[in-house]
Design an enzyme around this catalytic site. Sequence first.
Site, mmCIF file in Angstrom:
data_model
loop_
_atom_site.group_PDB
_atom_site.id
_atom_site.type_symbol
_atom_site.label_atom_id
_atom_site.label_comp_id
_atom_site.label_asym_id
_atom_site.label_seq_id
_atom_site.Cartn_x
_atom_site.Cartn_y
_atom_site.Cartn_z
ATOM 1 N N SER A 280 -17.926 21.421 39.744
ATOM 2 C CA SER A 280 -18.180 21.021 38.360
ATOM 3 C C SER A 280 -17.075 21.555 37.458
ATOM 4 C CB SER A 280 -19.516 21.587 37.878
ATOM 5 O OG SER A 280 -20.562 21.115 38.676
HETATM 6 N N1 SAH Z 1 -21.987 24.270 42.595
HETATM 7 C C1 SAH Z 1 -20.921 23.658 43.362
HETATM 8 C C2 SAH Z 1 -20.779 22.197 43.074
HETATM 9 C C3 SAH Z 1 -21.582 21.481 43.953
HETATM 10 S S1 SAH Z 1 -21.444 19.740 44.069
HETATM 11 C C4 SAH Z 1 -19.607 24.343 43.132
HETATM 12 O O1 SAH Z 1 -19.545 25.245 42.287
HETATM 13 O O2 SAH Z 1 -18.650 23.996 43.806
HETATM 14 C C5 SAH Z 1 -23.042 19.489 44.747
HETATM 15 C C6 SAH Z 1 -23.229 19.999 46.145
HETATM 16 O O3 SAH Z 1 -24.595 19.757 46.474
HETATM 17 C C7 SAH Z 1 -22.393 19.277 47.186
HETATM 18 O O4 SAH Z 1 -21.675 20.197 47.938
HETATM 19 C C8 SAH Z 1 -23.427 18.537 48.022
HETATM 20 O O5 SAH Z 1 -23.074 18.427 49.397
HETATM 21 C C9 SAH Z 1 -24.657 19.416 47.831
HETATM 22 N N2 SAH Z 1 -25.945 18.758 48.077
HETATM 23 C C10 SAH Z 1 -26.335 17.481 47.752
HETATM 24 N N3 SAH Z 1 -27.601 17.257 48.156
HETATM 25 C C11 SAH Z 1 -28.040 18.422 48.733
HETATM 26 C C12 SAH Z 1 -29.257 18.817 49.339
HETATM 27 N N4 SAH Z 1 -30.302 18.001 49.462
HETATM 28 N N5 SAH Z 1 -29.353 20.080 49.829
HETATM 29 C C13 SAH Z 1 -28.303 20.949 49.732
HETATM 30 N N6 SAH Z 1 -27.125 20.618 49.185
HETATM 31 C C14 SAH Z 1 -26.986 19.387 48.681
#
Ligand code: SAH
Length: 221
Positions: free
Chosen positions: A70
């Site tokens: 993000s």
């Molecule tokens: N907070 C992160 C940004 C994450 S983007 C950072 O600082 O980099 C969102 C993430 O959520 C992605 O890596 C994606 O693979 C994960 N995601 C999506 N659906 C999910 C689920 N059901 N369980 C766990 N992770 C999930």
Amino acid sequence: MSLHNLNGLIKQTESRASQMLQQLKSQGIHHPALLAKMGNIPREKFVEPAFSHLAYSATPLPIGRNQTISQPLTVARMSQWLLEYARLGRVLEVGTGSGYQTAILAHFFNKVHTIERQETLHKLAKQRLEEMGISNVEYLFGDGQAGWPQKIDMDAVIITAMVSKVPVALTNCLKENGILIMPISQPTPQIGCWRKEGDRWKRLAIEAAHFVPLLEGKVYA
Ligand code: SAH
């Protein structure tokens, strides 16, 4: 690389980080310890190497596996809500991604539980944070919609991928007065902060935001 070049590179990173902090302050991020921490974490280590020169820019960036970190303001906003409203005991994060948000949570909370559905990202984030000496995080490779496998009451739950409906297993693990931070696509894409008050949810803050979607199941390597 000569020492001269290295010093130049360090100065460049420092000035990009301080520009990021100036911008965050002008957008309402005022918590001193949060600003200090965000100025301190090497964001360039969390993005795909080809984008490291943009690591401090006000934009989401690729982290691999079609996912993004993000933009700094979104991370700062969610973190500031937690600092304002949550008891800083145990937090559950769904969507470890690069581990950038996890590193910030680990600085302020006693214990972080974080879940990622992409095995590659899960392993990379764990390795990255361990190399940084962060030791109060439990990492799980799995579908975060099911919550943490052991029943642990959380002071806060933060979901970092967009949901279309509220994942009940996640809201159920919150303590009374626990804080939920969740991006939700309806009625328009937004990120909100709620407090659990008995069987009611008090909305504390909300603003427009875009996130990658929360998906089902897990993906091996
Ligand atoms: N907070 C992160 C940004 C994450 S983007 C950072 O600082 O980099 C969102 C993430 O959520 C992605 O890596 C994606 O693979 C994960 N995601 C999506 N659906 C999910 C689920 N059901 N369980 C766990 N992770 C999930």
